[in-house]
Design a protein around this motif. Structure first.
Motif, mmCIF file in Angstrom:
data_model
loop_
_atom_site.group_PDB
_atom_site.id
_atom_site.type_symbol
_atom_site.label_atom_id
_atom_site.label_comp_id
_atom_site.label_asym_id
_atom_site.label_seq_id
_atom_site.Cartn_x
_atom_site.Cartn_y
_atom_site.Cartn_z
ATOM 1 N N ARG A 1 6.975 2.017 -89.958
ATOM 2 C CA ARG A 1 8.376 1.251 -91.223
ATOM 3 C C ARG A 1 9.387 0.349 -90.036
ATOM 4 N N ALA A 2 10.218 -0.902 -90.100
ATOM 5 C CA ALA A 2 11.241 -1.105 -89.367
ATOM 6 C C ALA A 2 12.176 -2.025 -90.156
ATOM 7 N N ILE A 3 13.540 -1.734 -89.552
ATOM 8 C CA ILE A 3 14.654 -2.681 -90.078
ATOM 9 C C ILE A 3 14.545 -4.028 -89.423
ATOM 10 N N LEU A 4 14.452 -4.964 -89.513
ATOM 11 C CA LEU A 4 14.428 -6.825 -88.869
ATOM 12 C C LEU A 4 15.947 -6.790 -89.120
ATOM 13 N N LEU A 5 16.192 -7.691 -88.726
ATOM 14 C CA LEU A 5 18.109 -7.959 -88.262
ATOM 15 C C LEU A 5 18.096 -9.388 -87.619
ATOM 16 N N ALA A 6 19.006 -11.041 -88.750
ATOM 17 C CA ALA A 6 18.907 -11.927 -88.443
ATOM 18 C C ALA A 6 20.383 -11.719 -87.431
ATOM 19 N N GLU A 7 20.268 -12.199 -85.967
ATOM 20 C CA GLU A 7 21.955 -12.340 -86.003
ATOM 21 C C GLU A 7 22.447 -13.509 -85.698
ATOM 22 N N ARG A 8 22.943 -14.041 -85.526
ATOM 23 C CA ARG A 8 24.163 -14.696 -84.734
ATOM 24 C C ARG A 8 25.414 -14.800 -83.557
ATOM 25 N N GLU A 9 25.445 -15.452 -82.345
ATOM 26 C CA GLU A 9 25.711 -14.831 -81.292
ATOM 27 C C GLU A 9 26.705 -13.270 -81.147
ATOM 28 N N GLY A 10 25.376 -12.201 -81.755
ATOM 29 C CA GLY A 10 25.937 -11.346 -81.694
ATOM 30 C C GLY A 10 25.678 -10.142 -83.249
ATOM 31 N N GLN A 11 26.234 -11.192 -83.971
ATOM 32 C CA GLN A 11 27.039 -10.793 -85.314
ATOM 33 C C GLN A 11 25.735 -11.072 -86.360
ATOM 34 N N VAL A 12 25.354 -9.692 -86.345
ATOM 35 C CA VAL A 12 24.207 -9.238 -87.783
ATOM 36 C C VAL A 12 24.578 -9.839 -89.110
ATOM 37 N N LEU A 13 23.897 -10.781 -89.431
ATOM 38 C CA LEU A 13 24.388 -12.114 -90.282
ATOM 39 C C LEU A 13 23.703 -11.467 -91.672
ATOM 40 N N ALA A 14 21.855 -10.848 -91.462
ATOM 41 C CA ALA A 14 21.388 -10.442 -92.687
ATOM 42 C C ALA A 14 20.032 -9.167 -91.605
ATOM 43 N N PHE A 15 20.000 -8.426 -92.954
ATOM 44 C CA PHE A 15 18.248 -7.909 -92.327
ATOM 45 C C PHE A 15 17.050 -7.617 -94.252
ATOM 46 N N ALA A 16 16.608 -6.977 -93.094
ATOM 47 C CA ALA A 16 15.067 -6.708 -94.607
ATOM 48 C C ALA A 16 14.709 -5.442 -93.394
ATOM 49 N N THR A 17 14.349 -4.590 -94.800
ATOM 50 C CA THR A 17 13.602 -3.621 -94.565
ATOM 51 C C THR A 17 12.214 -3.693 -94.630
ATOM 52 N N LEU A 18 11.394 -2.736 -93.789
ATOM 53 C CA LEU A 18 9.509 -3.049 -94.320
ATOM 54 C C LEU A 18 9.038 -1.846 -93.849
ATOM 55 N N MET A 19 7.832 -0.903 -94.520
ATOM 56 C CA MET A 19 7.264 -0.147 -94.491
ATOM 57 C C MET A 19 5.458 -0.132 -94.571
ATOM 58 N N LEU A 20 4.990 0.078 -94.208
ATOM 59 C CA LEU A 20 3.545 0.380 -94.324
ATOM 60 C C LEU A 20 3.392 1.443 -95.179
ATOM 61 N N GLN A 21 2.344 0.635 -96.513
ATOM 62 C CA GLN A 21 1.891 1.931 -97.649
ATOM 63 C C GLN A 21 0.492 1.533 -97.369
ATOM 64 N N THR A 22 -0.820 2.741 -97.698
ATOM 65 C CA THR A 22 -1.653 2.396 -97.838
ATOM 66 C C THR A 22 -1.862 3.594 -99.276
ATOM 67 N N PRO A 23 -1.992 2.985 -100.736
ATOM 68 C CA PRO A 23 -2.274 3.722 -101.543
ATOM 69 C C PRO A 23 -3.156 4.983 -100.902
ATOM 70 N N PRO A 24 -3.410 5.954 -102.679
ATOM 71 C CA PRO A 24 -4.415 6.855 -102.580
ATOM 72 C C PRO A 24 -6.003 5.919 -102.781
ATOM 73 N N PRO A 25 -7.023 5.949 -102.601
ATOM 74 C CA PRO A 25 -7.956 5.740 -102.934
ATOM 75 C C PRO A 25 -8.161 5.178 -104.799
ATOM 76 N N MET A 26 -8.340 4.516 -104.999
ATOM 77 C CA MET A 26 -8.381 4.292 -106.916
ATOM 78 C C MET A 26 -9.936 4.046 -106.908
ATOM 79 N N PRO A 27 -10.836 4.337 -107.875
ATOM 80 C CA PRO A 27 -11.830 3.481 -107.945
ATOM 81 C C PRO A 27 -12.449 2.105 -108.062
ATOM 82 N N PHE A 28 -11.172 1.789 -109.607
ATOM 83 C CA PHE A 28 -11.196 0.362 -109.559
ATOM 84 C C PHE A 28 -10.084 -0.272 -108.364
#
Length: 161
Positions: free
Chosen positions: A55-82
């Motif tokens: 997982r991670a939080i990515l920041l968009a920063e300009r001149e030391g000021q955080v202006l935006a962020f996005a959270t990310l997480m890896l997921q591997t769903p359990p196997p399903m036959p279909f």
């Protein structure tokens, strides 16, 4: 503008931006989103989103000021036959400071999210967006995302009709 991975020192900025998106969501759907959030619980929530290799939080920063962020997480769903096995990069939250919207920050974060997912060997980038948030819908479509499924709900509490 710099896009980088958030760390502990960025939590106050993340909480400040999260407050903006929460307010937007609360105004649109007060039955689902709280008006007030316990600051300690919120801090713990965002801290958890940045800890771990999957997982991670990515920041968009300009001149030391955080202006935006996005959270990310890896997921591997359990196997399903279909279903084909997939490694998913889930975009949980993306928020751009209200005073800096329309400047391409969201688009840049989306591209950075895709890059992060590729580096983690994800097969796809996936997200959930509220139906009322047409501005976000438009951004995601411009970035090449396409609807895959739809979540529908019905409140079961309150006045029965």
């Amino acid at each position: 503008m710099l896009i980088r991975k958030a760390d502990e020192q960025d939590l106050d900025a993340v909480c400040r931006l999260a407050e903006q998106i929460n307010r937007q969501h609360h105004l649109a759907m007060p039955e689902l989103f709280r008006d007030e959030i316990d600051p300690a619980a919120e801090l713990a929530f965002w801290r958890e989103r940045m800890e771990g290799e999957d997982r991670a939080i990515l920041l968009a920063e300009r001149e030391g000021q955080v202006l935006a962020f996005a959270t990310l997480m890896l997921q591997t769903p359990p196997p399903m036959p279909f279903l084909q096995p997939r490694r998913i990069c889930r975009l949980g939250t993306i928020v751009v400071d209200e005073a800096h919207q329309g400047q391409g920050l969201g688009s840049r974060l989306m591209l950075a999210a895709e890059d992060w997912g590729r580096r983690q060997q994800a097969d796809e980038l996936r997200l959930e967006v509220m139906a009322f948030n047409q501005r976000a819908h438009a951004l995601y479509l411009r970035q090449g995302l396409a609807p895959q499924s739809q979540i529908m709900s019905k409140l079961l509490t309150g006045d029965a009709q």
